[in-house]
Scaffold this motif. Structure first.
Motif, PDB file in Angstrom:
ATOM      1  N   UNK A  33      -9.520  -1.291  -6.181  1.00  0.00           N
ATOM      2  CA  UNK A  33      -9.319  -2.317  -5.153  1.00  0.00           C
ATOM      3  C   UNK A  33      -7.945  -2.146  -4.499  1.00  0.00           C
ATOM      4  N   UNK A  34      -6.903  -1.948  -5.309  1.00  0.00           N
ATOM      5  CA  UNK A  34      -5.549  -1.781  -4.769  1.00  0.00           C
ATOM      6  C   UNK A  34      -5.414  -0.510  -3.935  1.00  0.00           C
ATOM      7  N   UNK A  35      -6.049   0.567  -4.396  1.00  0.00           N
ATOM      8  CA  UNK A  35      -6.029   1.812  -3.619  1.00  0.00           C
ATOM      9  C   UNK A  35      -6.699   1.612  -2.266  1.00  0.00           C
ATOM     10  N   UNK A  36      -7.787   0.876  -2.253  1.00  0.00           N
ATOM     11  CA  UNK A  36      -8.497   0.597  -1.010  1.00  0.00           C
ATOM     12  C   UNK A  36      -7.619  -0.235  -0.068  1.00  0.00           C
ATOM     13  N   UNK A  37      -6.965  -1.278  -0.601  1.00  0.00           N
ATOM     14  CA  UNK A  37      -6.073  -2.112   0.205  1.00  0.00           C
ATOM     15  C   UNK A  37      -4.901  -1.297   0.746  1.00  0.00           C
ATOM     16  N   UNK A  38      -4.360  -0.421  -0.108  1.00  0.00           N
ATOM     17  CA  UNK A  38      -3.257   0.439   0.318  1.00  0.00           C
ATOM     18  C   UNK A  38      -3.703   1.368   1.444  1.00  0.00           C
ATOM     19  N   UNK A  39      -4.890   1.929   1.317  1.00  0.00           N
ATOM     20  CA  UNK A  39      -5.427   2.789   2.365  1.00  0.00           C
ATOM     21  C   UNK A  39      -5.586   2.037   3.673  1.00  0.00           C
ATOM     22  N   UNK A  40      -6.087   0.795   3.601  1.00  0.00           N
ATOM     23  CA  UNK A  40      -6.248  -0.027   4.814  1.00  0.00           C
ATOM     24  C   UNK A  40      -4.898  -0.339   5.445  1.00  0.00           C
ATOM     25  N   UNK A  42      -2.132   1.319   5.074  1.00  0.00           N
ATOM     26  CA  UNK A  42      -1.567   2.567   5.580  1.00  0.00           C
ATOM     27  C   UNK A  42      -2.165   2.906   6.944  1.00  0.00           C
ATOM     28  N   UNK A  43      -3.464   2.761   7.080  1.00  0.00           N
ATOM     29  CA  UNK A  43      -4.136   3.037   8.352  1.00  0.00           C
ATOM     30  C   UNK A  43      -3.658   2.062   9.429  1.00  0.00           C
ATOM     31  N   UNK A  44      -3.530   0.780   9.047  1.00  0.00           N
ATOM     32  CA  UNK A  44      -3.058  -0.241   9.985  1.00  0.00           C
ATOM     33  C   UNK A  44      -1.637   0.080  10.450  1.00  0.00           C
ATOM     34  N   UNK A  45      -0.779   0.501   9.515  1.00  0.00           N
ATOM     35  CA  UNK A  45       0.590   0.877   9.856  1.00  0.00           C
ATOM     36  C   UNK A  45       0.594   2.088  10.791  1.00  0.00           C
ATOM     37  N   UNK A  46      -0.242   3.052  10.494  1.00  0.00           N
ATOM     38  CA  UNK A  46      -0.334   4.264  11.319  1.00  0.00           C
ATOM     39  C   UNK A  46      -0.761   3.911  12.739  1.00  0.00           C
ATOM     40  N   UNK A  47      -1.741   3.040  12.877  1.00  0.00           N
ATOM     41  CA  UNK A  47      -2.219   2.634  14.197  1.00  0.00           C
ATOM     42  C   UNK A  47      -1.124   1.879  14.945  1.00  0.00           C
ATOM     43  N   UNK A  48      -0.463   0.943  14.268  1.00  0.00           N
ATOM     44  CA  UNK A  48       0.613   0.174  14.879  1.00  0.00           C
ATOM     45  C   UNK A  48       1.745   1.094  15.309  1.00  0.00           C
TER      46      UNK A  48
END
Length: 183
Positions: A33-40, A42-48
Motif C-alpha cells: 500500500x505504501x509503495x503504491x502511495x509513494x508511486x502515486x 512521485x507521479x504527481x510530483x513529476x507532473x507538477x
C-alpha cells in the motif's frame, strides 16, 4: 507431565508461528500500500514539476519576445531622422506591454536578472517622458527637425542593456532545457 510440557511448547510454537505469519502478511500488505502511495505521489510530483518547468520556459520565452521587439523598435527610433508622435507612442506602448509581460512572468527569472530588468523599466520611465516631451505638438506648424538630442545616448545605453538581457534570457532558457549556454 513431560508430555503436557512438550505439547504446550509445541502449541505455543504453532500459535506464535501463526501470529507471526499474520503480522508478516499485514506488514507486507501495508508495504505494498505504501509503495503504491509513494508511486502515486512521485507521479504527481513529476507532473507538477513538468508543468512548472513548462510554465517557466513559456514565461522566459514571453519576456524574451517582448524585450526583443522593444530592442528592435528602439533601434528604429535611433535610426529615425525625425521623431513623430506615432513612432514615439508606439515605443511607449511597447515598453508598457513589455513591462506587463515582465511583471506577469518575472517569478520564473533568476534573482539577479529579475533585478536588472526591473531597474531597467524604472530607469526607462524618465526617458519615455523626456522623449515624448521633445516632440512638438501636431498643431505647431513651425518646420523643425526633431531628433533624440541628449536622449540619444540614454536610449543607446538602454538598447545595450536589452542586448545583455536577451543573452541572459537565452542562457536561462537553454539552461532550463539542458542545452549549453551561448557565449
Amino acid at each position: 507431565m513431560m508430555l503436557f510440557t512438550g505439547l504446550g511448547a509445541w502449541l505455543g510454537k504453532l500459535w506464535a508461528g501463526r501470529i507471526l505469519q499474520n503480522q508478516i502478511g499485514a506488514q507486507q500488505a501495508e508495504l505494498v500500500k505504501l509503495k503504491s502511495e509513494l508511486g502515486c505521489l512521485s507521479k504527481e510530483h513529476e507532473i507538477t514539476f513538468t508543468k512548472l518547468h513548462e510554465k517557466r520556459a513559456e514565461g522566459i520565452r514571453e519576456i524574451h519576445a517582448h524585450l526583443l521587439r522593444l530592442r528592435n523598435s528602439s533601434r528604429q527610433l535611433l535610426a529615425a531622422e525625425k521623431l513623430t508622435h506615432p513612432l514615439v507612442d508606439s515605443i511607449i506602448a511597447l515598453i508598457k506591454e513589455s513591462k506587463k509581460s515582465f511583471d506577469d512572468n518575472c517569478l520564473y527569472l533568476e534573482e539577479d536578472l529579475y533585478r536588472k530588468i526591473e531597474n531597467f523599466f524604472w530607469d526607462t520611465v524618465d526617458l519615455q517622458e523626456q522623449i515624448a516631451s521633445s516632440i512638438p505638438d501636431a498643431s505647431d506648424t513651425t518646420p523643425q527637425k526633431t531628433d533624440l538630442g541628449k536622449n540619444r545616448n540614454d536610449l543607446e545605453k538602454r538598447v545595450e542593456q536589452l542586448e545583455t538581457f536577451l543573452k541572459e534570457l537565452q542562457n536561462q532558457f537553454r539552461n532550463l532545457l539542458g542545452v549549453p549556454k551561448s557565449a
